[in-house]
Design an enzyme around this catalytic site. Sequence first.
Site, PDB file in Angstrom:
ATOM      1  N   LYS A  57       0.842  -1.210   0.000  1.00  0.00           N
ATOM      2  CA  LYS A  57       0.000   0.000   0.000  1.00  0.00           C
ATOM      3  C   LYS A  57       0.871   1.252   0.000  1.00  0.00           C
ATOM      4  O   LYS A  57       0.618   2.202  -0.734  1.00  0.00           O
ATOM      5  CB  LYS A  57      -0.938  -0.019   1.220  1.00  0.00           C
ATOM      6  CG  LYS A  57      -2.075  -1.016   1.064  1.00  0.00           C
ATOM      7  CD  LYS A  57      -2.810  -1.301   2.360  1.00  0.00           C
ATOM      8  CE  LYS A  57      -3.810  -2.437   2.130  1.00  0.00           C
ATOM      9  NZ  LYS A  57      -4.491  -2.888   3.353  1.00  0.00           N
ATOM     10  N   GLN A 101      -4.615  -1.294   9.541  1.00  0.00           N
ATOM     11  CA  GLN A 101      -4.527  -2.633   8.964  1.00  0.00           C
ATOM     12  C   GLN A 101      -5.135  -3.661   9.924  1.00  0.00           C
ATOM     13  O   GLN A 101      -4.790  -3.699  11.106  1.00  0.00           O
ATOM     14  CB  GLN A 101      -3.048  -2.964   8.676  1.00  0.00           C
ATOM     15  CG  GLN A 101      -2.847  -4.289   7.984  1.00  0.00           C
ATOM     16  CD  GLN A 101      -3.439  -4.328   6.575  1.00  0.00           C
ATOM     17  OE1 GLN A 101      -3.278  -3.393   5.797  1.00  0.00           O
ATOM     18  NE2 GLN A 101      -4.142  -5.405   6.261  1.00  0.00           N
ATOM     19  N   ASP A 124     -11.103   2.969   4.212  1.00  0.00           N
ATOM     20  CA  ASP A 124     -11.546   1.577   4.114  1.00  0.00           C
ATOM     21  C   ASP A 124     -13.073   1.483   4.061  1.00  0.00           C
ATOM     22  O   ASP A 124     -13.621   0.416   3.773  1.00  0.00           O
ATOM     23  CB  ASP A 124     -11.038   0.773   5.327  1.00  0.00           C
ATOM     24  CG  ASP A 124      -9.807  -0.052   4.994  1.00  0.00           C
ATOM     25  OD1 ASP A 124      -9.625  -0.370   3.797  1.00  0.00           O
ATOM     26  OD2 ASP A 124      -9.037  -0.372   5.923  1.00  0.00           O
TER      27      ASP A 124
END
Length: 307
Positions: A57, A101, A124
């Site tokens: 990422k 994460q 997200d």
Amino acid sequence: MNVHQNIKLIDGKATSARVLAEVREQVLALREAGIQPGLAVVLVGSDAASQVYVRNKVLRAEEVGIRSLEHRLGADTDEQTLLALVQRLNADPSVNGILVQLPLPPHIDEHRVLQAVSPLKDVDGFHSANVGGLAQGRDVLTPCTPSGCMRLLRDACGDLRGKHAVVVGRSNIVGKPMAALLLQADCTVTVVHSRSRDLPALCRQADILVAAAGKPRLIGADWLKPGAVVIDVGINRIEEDGRSRLVGDVDFAAALPLAAAITPVPGGVGPMTIAYLMKNTLLALDLQQQAALARPSQEHAPCLSLC
Ligand code: NDP
């Protein structure tokens, strides 16, 4: 879609490269205006797969010109410390996107941490304000994997209106948001899961089949309507013929002759997820700019908290 030699592959690598090129172009335009988008990635602990995801990422962000800020915390980090970091990132105007994460270590309440992320920086799309906004069909940040699947579907099918989509799986990160996005695109949507009865018959109704069960090659030829478009989200590592390999939830070899188009694993949905993380970072910046414009200045809103 690659229709060369009758191969009906939906090429996620090529599409993700196009999405990233679009993002890069937008980043360049922002730079001309003196703005550099920033994405903060928070990793707690040393889970090997998470380390790889975070590294990818960060690399991808740098490639498209998004400033990435990596925060690596030890596995014994307590919840308060993590929440304090999230609050600092929420307040930092140079950070436009925040990604925590998952999974988090078991002593940390995942829900509480995700709820602490500002909904306007929630790249997200996991904050309940964004989950609710998606259910209401509002313009909000939506989870990256299903958003990437929608792009693949629009490119492969064009108009999705009226198509019957069957989603296999009902997780919060893939199945449910996928179903909501398909509904928003005017599909007729069926969601099936581990307790559904007669899965093959339900799946055979699908013009569009999205597989997100996490079960290697669950879906065989007898689950497919001829001419269906198949999006395989599953990523499963299996041992086969003495080798370790990645396979999807769909039996690719069996489905290929039947499907109008199908994503391979790897090289289908996977690359789209990171590309949409970058896209979401720009969308987050845009939403923050809109919110700042809409926010009344202090002197004009003396009683806002009382009204
Ligand atoms: P979860 O385990 O959270 O959810 C799986 C869902 O599938 C559940 O709703 C479960 O039903 C359902 N399910 C499980 N077995 C069956 C079955 N035999 N028949 C019907 N339904 C079943 O997984 P995720 O949603 O997080 O991920 C799904 C897959 O997608 C995984 O392989 C994951 O690795 C992959 N993935 C890929 C990404 C990418 O970037 N390509 C990103 C995210 C995930 P129930 O609710 O009843 O238990």
